[in-house]
Design an enzyme around this catalytic site. Structure first.
Site, mmCIF file in Angstrom:
data_model
loop_
_atom_site.group_PDB
_atom_site.id
_atom_site.type_symbol
_atom_site.label_atom_id
_atom_site.label_comp_id
_atom_site.label_asym_id
_atom_site.label_seq_id
_atom_site.Cartn_x
_atom_site.Cartn_y
_atom_site.Cartn_z
ATOM 1 N N GLU A 20 64.898 54.795 32.714
ATOM 2 C CA GLU A 20 64.656 53.933 31.556
ATOM 3 C C GLU A 20 63.597 54.500 30.622
ATOM 4 O O GLU A 20 63.700 54.363 29.399
ATOM 5 C CB GLU A 20 64.266 52.519 32.007
ATOM 6 N N HIS B 291 67.037 40.075 38.542
ATOM 7 C CA HIS B 291 68.235 40.073 37.691
ATOM 8 C C HIS B 291 68.310 38.774 36.901
ATOM 9 O O HIS B 291 69.384 38.299 36.568
ATOM 10 C CB HIS B 291 69.496 40.258 38.537
HETATM 11 C C1 LIG Z 1 65.120 51.064 37.549
HETATM 12 C C2 LIG Z 1 66.485 50.541 37.726
HETATM 13 N N1 LIG Z 1 67.418 50.771 36.782
HETATM 14 C C3 LIG Z 1 68.665 50.280 36.922
HETATM 15 C C4 LIG Z 1 69.021 49.559 38.013
HETATM 16 C C5 LIG Z 1 70.429 49.010 38.155
HETATM 17 N N2 LIG Z 1 71.106 49.633 39.288
HETATM 18 C C6 LIG Z 1 71.135 49.040 40.493
HETATM 19 S S1 LIG Z 1 71.850 49.979 41.671
HETATM 20 C C7 LIG Z 1 72.202 51.207 40.554
HETATM 21 C C8 LIG Z 1 72.874 52.444 41.025
HETATM 22 C C9 LIG Z 1 72.150 53.045 42.185
HETATM 23 O O1 LIG Z 1 72.747 54.232 42.592
HETATM 24 P P1 LIG Z 1 72.152 55.069 43.788
HETATM 25 O O2 LIG Z 1 70.692 55.226 43.639
HETATM 26 O O3 LIG Z 1 72.958 56.313 43.886
HETATM 27 O O4 LIG Z 1 72.388 54.142 45.062
HETATM 28 P P2 LIG Z 1 73.790 53.669 45.679
HETATM 29 O O5 LIG Z 1 74.139 52.385 45.032
HETATM 30 O O6 LIG Z 1 74.798 54.732 45.443
HETATM 31 O O7 LIG Z 1 73.529 53.471 47.137
HETATM 32 C C10 LIG Z 1 71.737 50.855 39.287
HETATM 33 C C11 LIG Z 1 71.865 51.687 38.086
HETATM 34 C C12 LIG Z 1 68.009 49.313 38.964
HETATM 35 N N3 LIG Z 1 68.247 48.580 40.061
HETATM 36 N N4 LIG Z 1 66.771 49.811 38.795
#
Ligand SMILES: Cc1ncc(C[n+]2csc(CCOP(=O)(O)OP(=O)(O)O)c2C)c(N)n1
Ligand SMILES: [Mg+2]
Lengths: 325, 399
Positions: A60, A127
């Site tokens: 971000e 959220h």
């Molecule tokens: C700082 C932040 N930005 C955006 C999000 C929204 N978000 C939640 S999970 C996710 C994807 C996470 O991907 P990854 O780290 O690869 O974990 P996975 O879900 O694949 O286990 C996003 C973008 C968040 N939780 N925190």
């Protein structure tokens, strides 16, 4: 004209502004192929391609900082926060860099940061947030938070055209629940102007975003059950506040209730109350009252969330107190 | 796979059966048959519990979203199995298996998802966002995550810093996804921990996607583990769907941390077979990819094959474990379903240590203090003063 949802209205604004100005581009997490967590940007990638609809890493600070740099150079970036709660991760960039750019360095920063905000959706503490007050407190940022589909579209178009950074809060509870009929043509709603959502003469409710609908519901009930004529002022823009509209409604009804979903202490209701004291104290027949969320992180369980957040019954009760004063 | 810190140099030869952090395979080789069956139990429990959560989600008994770790059970279970009870682990959304290994119970998880009043967070937080940390021996040693990605890396740097400062023989392990590595918090946290030589293991679960975003849009690095060099720490990649490999690589990193070797980075290669959450239809995934992983690289199928062919485990032994798991999940479901939702007034407790409970706002109880003309003279208008009954209820529940 066909009815469109609040969410579709936002999407329409994005399409129209990207069509109108080749400098407008969108960036954010999962906004391209996926169309965004709430599908607000669906279809943008297919029409405008990867150059102008950019899926970013989960960064971000970089997203907002890059938008600022591009904006300096004449681009018009529109950033999506996947949830507005994560705007906290870009707080430094927004408040230290973006907000001060024009004043300290004479640099324009025409950019928009938009994202799904607010509670009543069982989203839990990360959220559901309403972080607008901290940004309203930051000179150099404009803050918009519409409650209707028409305003969502018109204000987003105005935000994209604005010469400064506009934070555009979208209430996710309203995304698919609220519909509106779009005026034909280039529908732009000016930033900084409140809207009388309902005319009334006995008392005024000043509010914005999802609680506009709670205020309107309460106003109906108060008219039916108490014969009260309640005016509802939808602020639409929180920075800059529309002082004229606030003073006008005070002068008209002499009793003011401020309602917001954000927590109480340091919330915008306090600022509005102070302005009314300064600008229209003589016109008041009662102290200004507030209905807000409790000063508590927003919990997940329905019974807890419903307790913490302001409800229509609270607005009704507070309005009755005010009318009886 | 050699550790990067050694620059690919072959580790010195050791007598077989001796554990050495720098010798791949030397940890897994020491697992007993019983422990290997235990690993199977935790993986099966993870999968069965999630399948139960899906059923409850479809019945709308899960209040919020549902996040699956289907196909990733081996990376969560095997890595966490390398920790001792006194160690502290901080999971991510797809580390249900790690939570269970560390002592979280199915009934706790079910109650969390269902937002029950006697869930570990009393209905305040979602899914596996809960923890149990404190003194070694008195706590199970897992620290609940928050949603903002990457934030637990600096926090775990601090947890492990405290171990170092107090001379405690404890290590920490923190999970991040491939996507979370793009956050500032990840970078700052791992660098801080590295410089402070905190006893911390950072596990990147590379499951190919962050929500809809493929790893190719997250980093241009060929492997996430290559980032270890930039922090001056050892890094090692392993097959995340091989439970023994995930155990082995983590056990050795844990040993390194215990010996004062500081931070290690581990990348576990796996695949997210379900969408980001249950609502996600995975339209962005290339055709056939999910099916291929399911058919060829399911961690449970793979492990069952190994247990039965290489380790002489009978199918009946595994069936008995499966039956035990189903029974445990059934029992936990009954308990979770029977438990009550939180009382609204519990929302007021625990924002601060002092005062332990806040008052409801004035408009919540008949508007006491809410400025009728006759009440104007009384003090403290605008704030509701709870009656004795309410007050005792709130403080009782906080106790
Ligand atoms: C700082 C932040 N930005 C955006 C999000 C929204 N978000 C939640 S999970 C996710 C994807 C996470 O991907 P990854 O780290 O690869 O974990 P996975 O879900 O694949 O286990 C996003 C973008 C968040 N939780 N925190
Ligand atoms: Mg991932």
């Amino acid at each position: 004209m066909a009815e469109v949802t609040y969410l579709e209205a936002i999407r329409e604004a994005l399409f129209e502004e990207m069509e109108r100005d080749a400098n407008v581009f969108c960036l954010g997490e999962d906004i391209g192929a996926y169309g965004g967590a709430f599908k607000v940007t669906e279809g943008l990638l297919a029409k405008y391609g990867e150059q102008r609809v950019i899926d970013t890493p989960i960064s971000e600070t970089a997203i907002v900082g890059a938008a600022a740099g591009a904006a300096h150079m004449g681009m018009r970036p529109v950033v999506e926060m996947q949830f507005i709660d994560f705007i906290a991760n870009a707080y430094d960039m927004l408040t230290n860099y973006v907000a001060t750019a024009r004043y300290r360095a004479f640099l324009p920063c025409p950019m928009v940061v938009r994202g799904p905000s607010g509670g009543y959706v069982r989203g839990g503490p990360f959220h559901s947030q309403n972080p607008e007050a901290g940004f309203v407190h930051t000179p150099g940022l404009k803050v918009v938070y519409p409650s209707t589909a028409e305003d969502a579209k018109g204000l987003l178009k105005a935000a994209i055209r604005d010469e400064d950074c506009v934070l555009f809060f979208e209430h996710k509870y309203l995304y698919r629940r609220i519909k509106g009929t779009m005026p034909a043509g280039d529908h732009v709603v000016p930033i900084g102007k409140a809207r009388v959502a309902r005319e009334g003469s006995d008392l005024s409710i000043i509010t914005y975003a999802a609680t506009v609908w709670k205020a309107l519901e309460a106003a109906e009930q108060l008219e039916k059950e108490d014969g009260l004529s309640v005016e509802v002022l939808d602020l639409r823009t929180l920075a800059p506040l529309d002082d004229d509209a606030i003073v006008a409604t005070v002068k008209k009804t002499n009793r003011v209730l401020i309602v917001h979903e954000d927590t109480r202490t340091g919330g915008i209701a306090g600022e509005i109350t102070a302005r009314i004291n300064e600008m229209a104290f003589e016109w008041l027949d009662a102290p200004v009252l507030r209905v807000t969320a409790h000063d508590i992180p927003l919990p997940y369980a329905p019974a807890l969330e419903d307790f913490v957040l302001p409800q229509t019954a609270d607005v009704v009760l507070a309005a009755r107190r005010l009318a009886d004063y | 796979m050699a550790t990067r810190a050694k620059g690919g140099r072959a580790a010195p030869a050791r007598p077989a059966g001796t554990f050495d952090p720098e010798t791949p395979g030397s940890a897994a080789a020491l697992l007993t048959r019983e422990q290997k069956l235990e690993l199977y139990y935790w993986m099966r429990l993870t999968r069965t519990l999630e399948e139960r959560l899906v059923a409850l989600y479809r019945q709308t008994k899960v209040v919020g979203g549902l996040f699956r770790s289907l196909g990733q059970e081996a990376d969560a279970v095997g890595s966490c199995y390398a920790l001792e009870q006194r160690d502290v682990m901080s999971p991510l959304i797809r580390n249900l298996g790690a939570m269970l290994v560390k002592g979280a119970t199915p009934v706790e998880v079910l109650k969390q998802y269902m937002a029950k009043g006697d869930s570990p967070t009393r209905g305040r937080e979602l899914n596996i966002h809960f923890g149990d940390i404190g003194e070694a021996g008195e706590t199970r040693g897992f620290l609940g995550q928050i949603s903002p990605l990457g934030d637990m890396v600096p926090v775990m740097a601090g947890v492990t810093l405290s171990f170092r400062m107090r001379g405690e023989d404890r290590v920490g392990l923190v999970y991040v996804g491939d996507g979370a590595t793009s956050t500032g918090a990840f970078h700052e946290g791992i660098n801080f921990a590295a410089v402070q030589r905190c006893p911390l293991v950072v596990v990147i679960e590379n499951n190919g996607y962050a929500y809809s975003t493929p790893t190719s849009r997250q980093t241009l690095a060929k492997r996430f583990v290559d980032k270890a060099a930039g922090y001056g720490i050892p890094g090692e990649q392993a097959d995340g769907n091989d439970v023994l490999a995930t155990y082995d690589v983590t056990k050795r990193a844990v040993a390194r941390a215990r010996r004062g070797g500081g931070v290690s980075l581990i990348e576990l290669m796996t695949y997210r077979r379900k969408g980001h959450a249950e609502h996600d239809n995975q339209s962005y995934v290339p055709a056939g990819e999910i099916e291929r992983w399911a058919a060829e690289n399911d961690p449970l199928d793979r492990y069952v094959r190994r247990l039965t062919t290489e380790m002489a485990v009978e199918a009946t032994e595994l069936a008995a474990i499966d039956a035990r798991v189903t029974q445990e999940v059934d029992e936990a479901t009954d308990v979770a379903e029977a438990s009550a939702f939180p009382e609204a007034l519990d929302a007021l407790t625990g924002v601060y240590a002092e005062p332990p409970a806040a008052s409801p706002l004035w408009f919540r109880e008949g508007g006491r203090g809410g400025v009728t003309a006759s009440e104007r003279a009384t003090d403290g208008w605008g704030v509701y003063k709870p009656d004795a009954k309410t007050e005792s209820r709130v403080s009782q529940e906080d106790a």
